[in-house]
Design a protein around this motif. Structure first.
Motif, mmCIF file in Angstrom:
data_model
loop_
_atom_site.group_PDB
_atom_site.id
_atom_site.type_symbol
_atom_site.label_atom_id
_atom_site.label_comp_id
_atom_site.label_asym_id
_atom_site.label_seq_id
_atom_site.Cartn_x
_atom_site.Cartn_y
_atom_site.Cartn_z
ATOM 1 N N SER A 114 18.672 46.685 23.975
ATOM 2 C CA SER A 114 17.527 46.140 24.647
ATOM 3 C C SER A 114 17.271 44.990 24.275
ATOM 4 N N ARG A 115 17.413 44.256 23.349
ATOM 5 C CA ARG A 115 17.272 43.152 22.536
ATOM 6 C C ARG A 115 17.152 42.036 23.234
ATOM 7 N N ALA A 116 17.988 41.735 24.309
ATOM 8 C CA ALA A 116 17.854 40.499 25.332
ATOM 9 C C ALA A 116 16.597 40.664 26.237
ATOM 10 N N LYS A 117 16.439 42.204 26.785
ATOM 11 C CA LYS A 117 15.377 42.332 27.664
ATOM 12 C C LYS A 117 13.968 42.233 27.161
ATOM 13 N N ILE A 118 14.041 42.603 25.769
ATOM 14 C CA ILE A 118 12.693 42.690 25.117
ATOM 15 C C ILE A 118 12.567 41.216 24.671
ATOM 16 N N SER A 119 13.239 40.457 24.221
ATOM 17 C CA SER A 119 13.233 38.964 23.889
ATOM 18 C C SER A 119 12.611 38.386 25.187
ATOM 19 N N VAL A 120 12.952 38.495 26.266
ATOM 20 C CA VAL A 120 12.561 37.860 27.543
ATOM 21 C C VAL A 120 11.117 38.345 27.845
ATOM 22 N N PHE A 121 10.659 39.649 27.464
ATOM 23 C CA PHE A 121 9.345 40.268 27.819
ATOM 24 C C PHE A 121 8.674 39.500 26.762
ATOM 25 N N LEU A 122 8.871 39.612 25.577
ATOM 26 C CA LEU A 122 8.069 38.942 24.411
ATOM 27 C C LEU A 122 7.657 37.384 24.876
ATOM 28 N N PHE A 123 8.749 36.521 25.180
ATOM 29 C CA PHE A 123 8.681 35.371 25.467
ATOM 30 C C PHE A 123 7.275 35.153 26.719
ATOM 31 N N ALA A 124 7.485 36.053 27.628
ATOM 32 C CA ALA A 124 6.647 36.144 28.894
ATOM 33 C C ALA A 124 5.386 36.484 28.303
ATOM 34 N N ILE A 141 2.028 47.254 26.505
ATOM 35 C CA ILE A 141 2.483 48.181 25.634
ATOM 36 C C ILE A 141 3.511 49.291 26.033
ATOM 37 N N ALA A 142 3.325 49.650 27.559
ATOM 38 C CA ALA A 142 4.261 50.506 27.839
ATOM 39 C C ALA A 142 5.932 50.060 28.430
ATOM 40 N N VAL A 143 5.845 48.460 28.428
ATOM 41 C CA VAL A 143 7.003 48.008 28.850
ATOM 42 C C VAL A 143 8.099 48.185 28.127
ATOM 43 N N PRO A 144 7.962 47.461 26.717
ATOM 44 C CA PRO A 144 9.089 47.818 25.727
ATOM 45 C C PRO A 144 9.566 49.277 25.442
ATOM 46 N N THR A 145 8.610 50.334 25.549
ATOM 47 C CA THR A 145 8.876 51.491 25.350
ATOM 48 C C THR A 145 9.856 52.126 26.486
ATOM 49 N N GLY A 146 9.446 51.642 27.691
ATOM 50 C CA GLY A 146 10.386 52.034 28.866
ATOM 51 C C GLY A 146 11.627 51.257 28.641
ATOM 52 N N ILE A 147 11.752 50.338 28.374
ATOM 53 C CA ILE A 147 13.099 49.432 28.124
ATOM 54 C C ILE A 147 14.117 50.080 27.194
ATOM 55 N N VAL A 148 13.370 50.609 25.924
ATOM 56 C CA VAL A 148 14.240 51.125 25.080
ATOM 57 C C VAL A 148 14.555 52.582 25.457
ATOM 58 N N SER A 149 13.551 53.533 25.959
ATOM 59 C CA SER A 149 13.796 54.670 26.506
ATOM 60 C C SER A 149 14.978 54.757 27.499
ATOM 61 N N ALA A 150 14.902 53.827 28.462
ATOM 62 C CA ALA A 150 16.219 53.701 29.438
ATOM 63 C C ALA A 150 17.464 53.565 28.634
ATOM 64 N N GLU A 151 17.583 52.650 27.736
ATOM 65 C CA GLU A 151 18.839 52.653 27.107
ATOM 66 C C GLU A 151 19.130 53.640 26.394
ATOM 67 N N TYR A 152 18.205 54.207 25.324
ATOM 68 C CA TYR A 152 18.371 55.568 24.774
ATOM 69 C C TYR A 152 18.963 56.752 25.668
ATOM 70 N N THR A 153 18.345 56.945 26.936
ATOM 71 C CA THR A 153 18.783 58.111 27.887
ATOM 72 C C THR A 153 20.186 57.870 28.292
#
Length: 292
Positions: free
Chosen positions: A150-160, A226-238
């Motif tokens: 998820s690091r690419a998606k989270i990086s884009v999210f943090l940049f935004a 706060i919910a966005v990174p949780t959702g991204i990681v949860s999707a990858e974990y699933t």
């Protein structure tokens, strides 16, 4: 020849006690080691309390020196019981063991460095080996892989989020001004980040109606963010868990794996662990697990 065998025997015995946790002596050694580490950490904490230190300084200092000397002896023993001492010295645990020992000696030359003995808390990682918790690390590895994926998606999210904080911070600087505590743009961005993360220190607060309206919008956005990174990681974990379910092994293979018992036996050459019960040679370097 007899002297050589005697030398090998005591090194082998000491190696089993220090590096292995499957024997009664090894378990006792590791439990005593963990208790000593905990005692040392508690002593450092108590020493940081001025009123307690003033009353029991001599006791705390002597106790800490005793523990430091014991750890020094243990460190030397770990070195002399392996065939390649440098392998242990440069290993993860070897560096931690050294860092947890030298601060007290450094305190003789540099004041205040003795507090670094709190690094001994890292030595508590050995509890994984003692309690054989490593076998349960599969789930944590899946979580780590999900975060990595998820690091690419989270990086884009943090940049935004950072861009949004800069924009909102600049707006608040223009709306509130220096008279309300927003003395410059960086400080306003700091306030925005604190508000977005729902921390809210309260050292700066908007005073104007427009500023309070913008602050309310930022607070609401904060809960959504706060919910966005949780959702991204949860999707990858699933996704990762689903892939593992498809690769489940047969009942026969599972039964075979149950019979394939691993222990904490440590190679005297490369310090590798997790060998099969009854194994004579290291699965990593191929050398004999014990001294010849």
């Amino acid at each position: 020849m007899s002297e050589q065998n005697s030398n090998t025997n005591w090194r082998q015995k000491l190696h089993e006690i220090i590096y292995e946790a499957d024997t009664p002596a090894g378990k006792l050694f590791d439990v005593i080691l963990l208790i000593t580490i905990l005692a040392s950490i508690i002593l450092v904490m108590l020493e940081s309390i001025n009123s307690f230190d003033e009353k029991y300084h001599t006791f705390l200092n002597i106790s800490e020196w005793i523990i430091t000397i014991l750890f020094s002896i243990e460190y030397i023993a770990r070195i002399v019981t392996v065939k390649k001492p440098l392998k242990y010295i440069l290993s993860f645990y070897g560096i931690i063991d050294l860092l947890s020992t030298i601060p007290k000696y450094l305190s003789l030359m540099l004041a205040g460095t003795h507090a670094l003995v709190a690094l001994r808390a890292l030595r508590l990682l050995r509890v994984f080996r003692i309690l054989k918790l490593a076998r349960y690390l599969g789930a944590s590895n899946q979580l780590a892989n999900a975060i990595k994926a998820s690091r690419a998606k989270i990086s884009v999210f943090l940049f935004a989020v950072l861009i949004a904080a800069i924009i909102f911070g600049t707006i608040m600087y223009l709306v509130e001004g220096e008279e309300n505590g927003f003395t410059n743009i960086p400080k306003s961005v700091y306030w925005c980040i604190v508000t977005l993360t729902t921390v809210g220190f309260g050292d700066i607060a908007p005073q104007t109606p427009l500023g309070q309206l913008i602050a309310s919008i930022i607070m609401i956005l904060g809960y959504g963010i706060i919910a966005v990174p949780t959702g991204i990681v949860s999707a990858e974990y699933t996704k990762a868990t689903g892939s593992n379910d498809k690769k489940r092994i047969s009942d026969e293979e599972q039964k075979h794996l149950k019979d394939f018992q691993l222990n904490t036996q440590c190679c005297v050459n490369c310090l590798s662990q997790s060998h099969q019960d009854g194994a004579e040679f290291c699965h990593k370097c191929g050398c004999k697990l014990h001294y010849d």
